[in-house]
Design an enzyme around this catalytic site. Structure first.
Site, PDB file in Angstrom:
ATOM      1  N   GLU A  60     -30.763  -3.947  11.996  1.00 17.07           N
ATOM      2  CA  GLU A  60     -31.488  -5.151  12.434  1.00 17.07           C
ATOM      3  C   GLU A  60     -31.577  -6.213  11.340  1.00 17.07           C
ATOM      4  O   GLU A  60     -31.785  -7.385  11.643  1.00 17.07           O
ATOM      5  CB  GLU A  60     -32.897  -4.769  12.889  1.00 17.07           C
ATOM      6  CG  GLU A  60     -32.967  -4.091  14.250  1.00 17.07           C
ATOM      7  CD  GLU A  60     -33.197  -5.086  15.376  1.00 17.07           C
ATOM      8  OE1 GLU A  60     -33.522  -6.245  15.089  1.00 17.07           O
ATOM      9  OE2 GLU A  60     -33.052  -4.688  16.543  1.00 17.07           O
ATOM     10  N   HIS A  97       0.838  -1.204   0.000  1.00 16.92           N
ATOM     11  CA  HIS A  97       0.000   0.000   0.000  1.00 16.92           C
ATOM     12  C   HIS A  97       0.869   1.249   0.000  1.00 16.92           C
ATOM     13  O   HIS A  97       1.906   1.291   0.663  1.00 16.92           O
ATOM     14  CB  HIS A  97      -0.911   0.009   1.232  1.00 16.92           C
ATOM     15  CG  HIS A  97      -1.878   1.149   1.251  1.00 16.92           C
ATOM     16  ND1 HIS A  97      -3.001   1.173   0.446  1.00 16.92           N
ATOM     17  CD2 HIS A  97      -1.884   2.312   1.961  1.00 16.92           C
ATOM     18  CE1 HIS A  97      -3.654   2.302   0.669  1.00 16.92           C
ATOM     19  NE2 HIS A  97      -3.000   3.012   1.574  1.00 16.92           N
ATOM     20  N   ARG A  99     -23.121  -5.979  17.222  1.00 15.14           N
ATOM     21  CA  ARG A  99     -23.612  -5.475  15.936  1.00 15.14           C
ATOM     22  C   ARG A  99     -22.607  -4.420  15.460  1.00 15.14           C
ATOM     23  O   ARG A  99     -22.734  -3.236  15.754  1.00 15.14           O
ATOM     24  CB  ARG A  99     -25.013  -4.892  16.096  1.00 15.14           C
ATOM     25  CG  ARG A  99     -25.696  -4.571  14.785  1.00 15.14           C
ATOM     26  CD  ARG A  99     -27.109  -4.063  15.031  1.00 15.14           C
ATOM     27  NE  ARG A  99     -27.997  -5.105  15.486  1.00 15.14           N
ATOM     28  CZ  ARG A  99     -29.068  -4.903  16.247  1.00 15.14           C
ATOM     29  NH1 ARG A  99     -29.350  -3.684  16.666  1.00 15.14           N
ATOM     30  NH2 ARG A  99     -29.843  -5.902  16.608  1.00 15.14           N
TER      31      ARG A  99
END
Length: 667
Positions: A434, A104, A619
């Site tokens: 969700e 990179h 989450r």
């Protein structure tokens, strides 16, 4: 050691030659076909591969199962990527026992993403470098095998810096590749807290904003000068491109963009002035600055700037259904700060948007989407961008009122989607985090993660699947009938005006509002299942800025995209959120207005939400799409968000308490 190589550009040629010199057994080379629309100033990997008698391929999708199988048959020990422009799938990377390594063009973790050479110049950096790192699912985020630093001079351009980076890559690989043949190198994990990400640049990003400093504008000039399209401005309708410039520490009292002199050609900036050394006008010739002034008829005191529009462009009309809600009112505020937008809104209340009612660019009607269908259809036809933000999005309602959730969140919103198809209007649809359900990926990816929900008897998933089905319907309309759409997935946005304390009193609110109510009323903070569940909390201002860029949709970049909007660095458990709130509460200047803290109380989810509930341990969003497409990065720390949210609700609670006796007297 058998190697597979993915390579492009000069750095790809350097990498390929370095592997050959180090004695690697190169099984195959994957590259790209040249883009005829690109100014190709770099060498050809395909030619180098041919000179080395290596098999070379340029598939459109190297991650296709057919190519994965062909690579599997080659049984590589290690994989290298040198400026290859596409991400390699986990399936490909898993084929090499020694893993995959990417070169990179920056000193990671700084300047992850695209065009790092251009970006370091734009930002006025004095040092950059090259990094060889192990490839992981998240772009440019894997542990580091080695780095080589490169100094940036004041006169470096993207081309001269590219040459330095090419030499640096050669030195780094000459050092590392022989050692990697002998065995795995020690790897250094990247510090996520130090990471920065920059997205793809286009020719349009070269436009000069003269209100910036001469130093900043000169950095832009050298970042995008030849062989790139160049920094540019306008004299009326005519475009001029600047190839070389010099910042001047010059004091003036002119407006930015004003020509101070024509020989040398010098332009006033927000701070200092810029001398244009060389450039080109409409004739396309590379000329000196004073000659450019002559060719274009530039005279002293004329102003350069944006290209004026030939027509008066009307404001973009944005229809927000659910405008009084948490996202709706904050989005309205952001849109009305920009005179390019006009907002039409519908909601059953107006307390949160009352501050906009006197604004001539804001039009509000109080009503219910299930009743005002004719008004909605008319305004979908009238407006340019449609945001249906009406939904029941509080977990307790998923088990308490599952049919109402389905009727509102799916059936009513489906009507809106179909009207958008009917009138060919762009829809920006609020999907939800969700939809990922109990996904087992470390980070939830919009394009690859599985959407996993529980059994039918767990009714809490009715919200998730209602939203997911709408996502799929919208996608299908996009493919089959050309619907312009963007799906955005908020990850636990929070801030002032999130729900209200009355909603929290009946349990119909999000976590932070419920926790604040417990503090305000002196009741125990209930931690469902101990509060161990982790979420990534996103400040509303960060979220709204991303959503604003989706609505803006520069060059159609958001069309047909799914974009997570969240802050992976703000991950905390619900218990940690509660503890953070408690600390801020105890230190708040209004603390004496409220009862003593009543402690924490662990409670089972079935006792709190009722039967049919099922929770998710974590989450965490992948935000690579938001970074790449929107050039967006969340910036606000969770502590700041918690402090501001708590302050808003405490002040509202004090006003409510002081107003109560007056109401009773009036009664």
């Amino acid at each position: 050691m058998k190697a597979i190589v993915f390579a492009y550009h000069d750095i790809g040629c350097v990498g390929l030659n370095a592997l050959a010199e180090a004695g690697y057994d190169i099984q195959a080379v994957f590259t790209h076909t040249d883009n005829p629309g690109e100014n190709r100033f770099f060498s050809s990997v395909a030619r180098v591969a041919a000179d080395l008698a290596l098999p070379v391929f340029a598939p459109e999708d190297v991650n296709h199962p057919l190519w994965v199988e062909r690579i599997r048959e080659l049984q590589p020990d290690i994989i290298f990527s040198f400026y290859y422009r596409n991400m390699l799938s986990d399936e490909i990377l898993s084929l090499a026992p020694q893993g995959g390594f990417n070169l990179h063009g920056s000193l990671l973790p700084q300047y992850r993403g695209r065009a790092p050479i251009n970006w370091v110049l734009v930002n006025g950096e004095t040092e950059t470098g090259v990094t060889l790192h192990q490839m992981v699912k998240k772009a440019d985020a894997g542990p580091i095998a080695g780095q080589y630093k490169v100094a940036i001079s004041d006169v470096d351009t993207a081309l001269t810096l590219h040459a330095k980076m090419r030499d640096a890559a050669q030195e780094l690989l000459r050092n590392l590749l022989p050692r990697m043949k002998e065995g795995p190198l020690p790897l250094t994990p990247q510090k996520e807290a130090d990471a920065s990400y920059f997205g793809r640049r286009t020719a349009a990003d070269g436009e000069i904003h003269w209100q910036k400093s001469a130093f900043t504008i000169n950095n832009l000039v050298r970042a995008v000068t030849e062989p790139y399209p160049g920094a540019f401005s306008y004299l009326g309708q005519r475009k001029l491109t600047i190839w070389r410039s010099r910042p001047l520490d010059l004091v003036h009292n002119k407006l930015p963009g004003t020509v101070l002199s024509t020989a040398p050609l010098t332009v006033a900036c927000g701070e200092g002035a810029l001398e244009i050394i060389t450039g080109k006008g409409e004739a396309g010739l590379y000329v000196q600055g004073d000659r450019l002034a002559q060719e274009m008829g530039i005279v002293t005191d004329v102003r350069l700037g944006n290209k004026p529009s030939n027509t008066l462009k009307r404001r973009t009309r944005v229809l927000i259904l659910g405008v009084n809600g948490f996202i709706g009112n904050h989005l309205t505020e952001r849109l009305l700060q920009d005179d390019r937008y006009e907002v039409y809104g519908l909601d059953i209340g107006s307390d949160a948007i009352s501050r906009f009612l006197g604004n001539p660019a804001f039009h509000f009607v109080e009503g219910d989407i299930s009743i005002h269908s004719e008004w909605i259809e008319y305004h979908i036809k009238k407006c340019d961008v449609i945001l249906p933000l009406v939904a029941i999005a509080t977990p307790i309602e998923y088990t308490r009122n599952p049919l109402r959730v389905f009727e509102l969140d799916f059936e009513e919103n489906l009507k809106i989607v179909r009207d958008c198809v009917k009138y060919n209007k762009r829809i920006v649809f609020p999907s939800t985090s969700e939809v990922y359900g109990m996904c087992d990926d470390k980070e939830f990816d919009e394009d690859t993660s599985r959407l996993i929900v529980g059994p039918i008897n767990k009714q809490r998933w009715i919200y998730s699947v209602s939203k997911q089905l709408l996502d799929r319907v919208i996608w299908a309309y996009g493919v089959k009938e050309g619907l312009k759409f963007t799906l955005f997935r908020p990850f636990n946005w929070m801030g002032p005006r999130l729900d209200n304390l009355d909603a929290a009193r009946i349990g119909s609110s999000r976590a932070i509002t419920q926790l604040i109510l417990n503090l305000v009323e002196g009741s125990p903070i209930k931690l469902v299942d101990g509060g161990a569940q982790k979420r990534c909390f996103t400040d509303i201002h960060d979220g709204i800025e991303a959503l604003f860029r989706i609505i803006e949709n520069r060059d159609g970049c958001c069309d047909g995209q799914i974009i997570n909007i969240g802050n992976p660095t703000n991950e905390a458990s619900i218990r940690e959120l509660a503890e953070m709130l408690l600390t801020s509460f105890e230190n708040h200047e209004l603390r004496d207005h409220f009862p003593p803290f009543a402690g924490f109380k662990d409670i089972e989810s079935s006792a709190y939400y009722g039967k049919g509930y099922q929770d998710v341990e974590y989450r965490t969003p992948s935000i690579k799409n938001a970074r790449r497409i929107l050039h967006w990065q969340p910036e606000i720390a969770m502590q700041q968000t918690v402090t501001e949210t708590l302050d808003f609700f405490l002040r509202a609670a004090v006003i409510e308490k002081t107003a109560a006796p007056k109401d009773e007297l009036n009664a």
